[in-house]
Design an enzyme around this catalytic site. Structure first.
Site, mmCIF file in Angstrom:
data_model
loop_
_atom_site.group_PDB
_atom_site.id
_atom_site.type_symbol
_atom_site.label_atom_id
_atom_site.label_comp_id
_atom_site.label_asym_id
_atom_site.label_seq_id
_atom_site.Cartn_x
_atom_site.Cartn_y
_atom_site.Cartn_z
ATOM 1 N N GLU A 127 -28.934 23.308 28.773
ATOM 2 C CA GLU A 127 -29.183 22.493 29.959
ATOM 3 C C GLU A 127 -28.105 21.409 30.072
ATOM 4 O O GLU A 127 -27.774 20.805 29.061
ATOM 5 C CB GLU A 127 -30.556 21.824 29.904
ATOM 6 N N ALA A 268 -33.687 15.423 22.906
ATOM 7 C CA ALA A 268 -34.183 16.729 22.498
ATOM 8 C C ALA A 268 -34.171 17.673 23.691
ATOM 9 O O ALA A 268 -33.930 17.246 24.822
ATOM 10 C CB ALA A 268 -35.601 16.619 21.952
ATOM 11 N N MET A 269 -34.442 18.949 23.421
ATOM 12 C CA MET A 269 -34.363 19.962 24.479
ATOM 13 C C MET A 269 -35.500 20.958 24.360
ATOM 14 O O MET A 269 -35.794 21.452 23.278
ATOM 15 C CB MET A 269 -33.000 20.659 24.378
ATOM 16 N N ASN A 271 -36.092 24.108 25.052
ATOM 17 C CA ASN A 271 -35.896 25.565 25.076
ATOM 18 C C ASN A 271 -37.201 26.299 24.783
ATOM 19 O O ASN A 271 -37.936 25.934 23.882
ATOM 20 C CB ASN A 271 -34.864 25.962 24.022
ATOM 21 N N GLU A 304 -41.150 17.165 24.941
ATOM 22 C CA GLU A 304 -40.558 18.515 24.940
ATOM 23 C C GLU A 304 -41.656 19.569 24.948
ATOM 24 O O GLU A 304 -41.541 20.592 25.614
ATOM 25 C CB GLU A 304 -39.624 18.706 23.739
ATOM 26 N N HIS A 307 -43.046 20.060 28.374
ATOM 27 C CA HIS A 307 -42.161 20.827 29.254
ATOM 28 C C HIS A 307 -42.530 22.311 29.280
ATOM 29 O O HIS A 307 -42.134 23.021 30.208
ATOM 30 C CB HIS A 307 -40.708 20.712 28.781
ATOM 31 N N GLU A 326 -38.621 16.398 35.000
ATOM 32 C CA GLU A 326 -38.436 15.239 34.116
ATOM 33 C C GLU A 326 -39.363 14.073 34.463
ATOM 34 O O GLU A 326 -39.972 13.472 33.585
ATOM 35 C CB GLU A 326 -36.969 14.797 34.097
HETATM 36 N N1 TRP Z 1 -34.271 18.498 29.201
HETATM 37 C C1 TRP Z 1 -33.946 17.571 28.165
HETATM 38 C C2 TRP Z 1 -35.111 16.599 28.125
HETATM 39 O O1 TRP Z 1 -35.301 15.792 28.934
HETATM 40 C C3 TRP Z 1 -32.677 16.835 28.447
HETATM 41 C C4 TRP Z 1 -31.471 17.262 27.693
HETATM 42 C C5 TRP Z 1 -31.404 17.597 26.403
HETATM 43 C C6 TRP Z 1 -30.142 17.265 28.147
HETATM 44 N N2 TRP Z 1 -30.119 17.840 26.055
HETATM 45 C C7 TRP Z 1 -29.336 17.641 27.094
HETATM 46 C C8 TRP Z 1 -29.557 16.984 29.347
HETATM 47 C C9 TRP Z 1 -27.950 17.759 27.227
HETATM 48 C C10 TRP Z 1 -28.187 17.085 29.487
HETATM 49 C C11 TRP Z 1 -27.401 17.478 28.422
HETATM 50 O O2 TRP Z 1 -35.984 16.661 27.371
HETATM 51 ZN ZN ZN Z 2 -37.370 16.221 29.600
#
Ligand code: TRP
Ligand code: ZN
Length: 889
Positions: A127, A268-269, A271, A304, A307, A326
């Site tokens: 992302e 964090a992300m 996925n 996360e 999400h 978000e």
């Molecule tokens: N979707 C992630 C969150 O809000 C955001 C995010 C994680 C992100 N890593 C990133 C956005 C790198 C831009 C670039 O939880």
């Molecule tokens: Zn988020």
């Protein structure tokens, strides 16, 4: 124009993708230096797609080794590359398979987007547009596909191979290589793809969902960090239960994994099934995480996880809709944190951040609505506005629709759009349909940037026993938006009588209530309260019911009254902030006129009463004692001089300390004794106690005497947790003295801390941060020394932010009159830009705030921005922010 391809992307230009990617088969041959990615996309023509339409894919920094369709290599005429786009001529039939093989270089990928190396691991961040660094693909969130992923790697270096979904096959390939195949049954956009490979330890647990399904929970980290995963696991299980109970959301795969990595651009992300975390947002133990970090970890784990529904099951049609996932998810994690801890404290912290950082963004050159209309680089729009203001907008919706209506709207939204890529309008429509509400006026919050200013005036009509509240709103122009339509602003308010009790008045339904929420929908409106027998004290915007600035003429006595009597914890705190602002602004004006700045006795008395009240919640007490921050104050005035803000605030803090030193000392000693006596727990009571202990020590060192020195050293030596140890070090370093006793202790404890925590990156980050943010001495010289430390590196965003971010937050240092602070930042921004554009784009943001400062500083800041702009070769990320900052002069 120095940046390449700096063409704006417009929301209005959205068109659907003309192909369906039924399935995506990826085969990785993983090595650090050269990873081969074989991709097979099963592509189906959509009904309206004209014959002759080409297949458009994105790619970036890919070494393309082969391209073919249905097994036949593409002839050179059959494809062309235009910038990041590959245009491929395809067969006329309904369905075909597109193959590609590309080579990528994880070890030299310093952008931390796509596939990269972090310590010994290989991991991904896709992302918003990182997937195009992995393979040719329609890298846009509205293209959903089923992924099957084959990972091949050396077993010795990469014993663990993870990707989204479920593991379906494990094979020994001989030659010390092995293979794991993963299949994700849920169609997803490419930005939710993830893989991780390496040597990882794992904490395992399980969760039984509300419908009785058993989910395996696995949290991974480098083996050395494995003893710091427990808090994340507990947080995860709480979040999973909470989302079932509060939003009816059940987890949907048989396995949920989280991995901590050392180098990560954000927190964090999310996925699908495989969240990847910045290690600092996951790892915790009493010795290595402060209380603040502890609570942040709980919130981010929940964020996360949440999400999975608000983001993954229902995703975004395009990146202009980012706040759809978000804003909603931040709101959900804030509700969760409030339920797990103290709602009042959570609200105070969130609003403080919003008013400090988001209001600044909304008043600056990067101001944008929570649903922007254009961008050059989407990575620049992961902002406080999208996230925090976005969450405030959701919160207002809940206030307007009621808890029940909001839940019905949320249920309808998830049911209606499950498996789809949706828009903010879809969300509003679901809320409107579920509750039969017209939200067309409310939708302006999505379209207009800027912070509305709410003017409040009360009027008591004695003869009619009526209190009338006049509300008016105004919003200043923002870039590209001069005229603003009125916002729909829910205003929660209460009236207090002289006895300190809230006055019950009659609401719209005839019920007698202490709090009413009135809704301002026009530029100006009045609201009446009947049965009011005395001149009341009006408390507006309780709980911060809308993200607006309030202008209300309150006397200091009224504010002091509210500090005593307000029952809404947030507004009680805010009364103290407002009193602090009034007093500090008066002191700043006095200093500017060359006069002495006198502390106001009402404020000293109010805080004295707060301090003396042993029945008051310790955490709220701590918050009440903290004066409005320098950044917040800088955002309230025009052309401010940050030196005067610092001097006034220091003088007032010193006066508070002088007026109450004995009470402070006694209370501190009681708290310190309790901290020494009890084993560390990260529970609300102890966190509150340590927070107050920290605030009091911060006041006590202002005396800069031997007693305060002894307190700092004792707290440092007896601390069995990072909160108190770091708090003591910070207080010691920031004490306004260079007396030799202090200097000796500083040298000793700074070295002791570094030695004690040498092996834990997150704690060393705080060691760098506390020095870089230190207010004493020559801060520029100090930060220049810090970046020469071999442990400093711009390649690690946490370390970079610890040093450069903390330095810039120290306003008088960063804004040094000779411009040395700006020069230092520009050097670092340029160095970072060559490595990691997302990092440089964030680092440069202090310079975007030039308009707030006095004329000489404005000139110097603009000159710095100009010098960046003329550099040439800037990343798109940095170019966008620099050029927009210069274009609003
Ligand atoms: N979707 C992630 C969150 O809000 C955001 C995010 C994680 C992100 N890593 C990133 C956005 C790198 C831009 C670039 O939880
Ligand atoms: Zn988020």
């Amino acid at each position: 124009m120095s940046a390449p391809e700096a063409r704006a992307v417009l929301r209005a230009d959205y068109t659907p993708y003309p192909w369906q990617i039924e399935s995506t088969h990826l085969h990785f041959e993983l090595t650090e230096e050269d990873t081969l990615v074989h991709a097979r996309l099963v592509v189906r023509r959509l009904a309206d797609t004209p014959a002759g339409a080409s297949l458009v894919l994105q790619g970036r920094a890919l070494e393309t080794l082969s391209l073919s369709i249905d097994g036949v290599p593409l002839t050179p005429e059959a494809w062309s590359q235009q910038g990041e786009e590959l245009h491929v001529q395809v067969p006329d039939g309904a369905c075909f398979e597109f193959f590609s093989v590309v080579r990528i270089h994880p070890a030299s990928n310093t952008s931390l987007m796509g596939l990269y190396r972090s310590s010994g691991l290989l991991c991904t961040q896709c992302e918003p547009e990182g997937f195009r660094r992995i393979t040719w693909y329609p890298d846009r969130p509205d293209v959903l596909s089923r992924f099957r992923v084959t990972l091949d790697a050396l077993r010795t270096r990469y014993p663990v191979l993870l990707a989204n979904g479920n593991p379906v096959e494990r094979t020994d390939l001989g030659d010390s290589r092995h293979r794991v195949v993963w299949e994700d049954p849920f169609p997803k956009p490419a930005y939710l793809f993830a893989l991780v490979a390496g040597e990882l330890a794992c904490l395992e647990d399980s969760f039984t969902t509300c419908s009785g399904r058993e989910v395996a929970l696995q949290i991974y980290s480098a083996p050395a960090d494995a003893d710091r995963l427990g808090h994340a696991m507990v947080s995860l299980k709480h979040a999973m239960r909470w989302d079932e109970e509060n939003y009816g959301r059940e987890y949907d795969l048989d396995i949920f994994m989280i991995v901590a990595v050392a180098d990560f651009n954000m927190g964090a992300m999310e996925n699908k099934g495989l969240n990847i975390f910045n290690a600092a947002a996951l790892l915790a133990s009493p010795e290595t995480a402060t209380d603040v970090a502890w609570q942040r970890i709980e919130a981010i784990v929940a964020h996360e996880y949440f999400h999975n529904w608000s983001g993954n099951r229902v995703t975004c049609r395009d990146w202009f809709q980012l706040s759809l996932k978000e804003g909603f998810t931040v709101f959900r994690d804030a509700q969760f944190s409030a339920d797990m801890n103290s709602p009042t404290l959570k609200r105070i912290q969130d609003v403080n951040r919003l008013r400090t950082a988001q209001f600044a963004e909304d008043a600056g050159p990067m101001a944008h609505p929570i649903r922007p209309d254009s961008y050059l680089e989407i990575a620049n729009f992961y902002t406080m506005t999208i996230y925090e203001k976005g969450a405030e907008v959701i919160r207002m919706l809940r206030t307007l629709l009621g808890a029940e209506g909001f839940r019905q709207g949320s249920d309808l939204y998830f049911a209606r759009h499950d498996g789809q890529a949706a828009t903010c309008d879809d969300f509003l429509q679901a809320m409107a349909d579920a509750t039969g509400t017209d939200l067309t006026g409310f939708a302006r919050w999505y379209a207009q940037a800027g912070t509305p200013r709410l003017t409040v005036r009360g009027e008591w009509l004695a003869a009619e026993h009526c209190y009338r509240v006049h509300l008016a709103q105004r919003c200043l122009p923002t870039p590209g938006q001069v005229e603003k339509q009125p916002f729909v602003i829910p205003v929660a308010l209460a009236l207090f009588g002289a006895d300190g009790k809230a006055i019950e008045t009659t609401d719209g339904q005839g019920a007698s209530v202490a709090e009413r929420v009135v809704v301002l929908e026009q530029a100006e409106q009045s609201f009446e309260f009947h049965g009011v027998q005395e001149v009341p004290v009006l408390s507006v915007l309780r709980g911060f019911s809308a993200p607006v600035m309030v202008a209300q003429d309150c006397t200091r006595d009224e504010l002091a009254f509210l500090i005593r009597h307000e029952t809404d914890g947030f507004n009680r705190w805010d009364a103290a902030q407002r009193l602090g602002v009034q007093v500090l602004q008066e002191m700043i004006a006095a200093l500017a006129a060359g006069k002495r700045a006198e502390a106001d006795p009402i404020l000293l008395q109010s805080l004295g009463a707060v301090l003396a009240d042993e029945t008051l919640d310790l955490a709220l007490c701590a918050e009440l004692l903290v004066l409005p921050g320098e950044h917040y104050l800088a955002g309230l005035g025009e052309a401010v001089d940050v030196d005067l803000i610092r001097r006034a605030r220091d003088a007032l803090r010193r006066a508070i300390q002088a007026a109450h030193s004995e009470t402070m000392r006694q209370r501190y000693l009681t708290l310190h004794a309790a901290s020494c006596a009890e084993p560390y727990l990260a529970n609300g009571g102890q966190i509150a106690r340590r927070a107050l202990q920290g605030v009091l020590l911060g006041y006590l060192v202002l005396a800069a005497d031997d007693d305060a020195l002894a307190l700092c050293v004792a707290q440092y030596q007896t601390a069995h947790n990072l909160t108190l140890r770091l708090g003591a070090l910070g207080a010691l370093l920031n004490a306004p003295t260079d007396a030799s006793g202090y200097e000796t202790a500083r040298v000793q404890l700074r070295a002791d801390f570094a030695e004690r925590h040498a092996s834990v990156a997150q704690v060393m980050d705080s060691w760098f941060a506390v020095q870089a943010g230190c207010v004493a001495g020559d801060a520029v010289a100090r930060v220049r020394r810090l970046i020469l430390d071999p442990r400093f590196s711009l390649r690690n965003p946490n370390r970079a932010r610890a040093v450069i971010g903390s330095f810039c937050a120290n306003l008088p240092a960063f804004h040094r009159r000779d411009g040395e602070g700006y020069r230092f930042l520009c050097e670092q921004v340029l160095a970072a830009d060559a490595l990691n554009p997302q990092l440089s784009g964030r680092m440069v943001s202090p310079l975007t705030q030039w308009r707030r400062h006095d004329a000489p500083r404005q000139q110097a800041m603009l000159a710095s921005l100009e010098s960046l702009k003329t550099q040439g070769g800037l990343s798109r990320d940095l170019y966008e922010i620099v050029s927009k900052s210069l274009s609003i002069q």
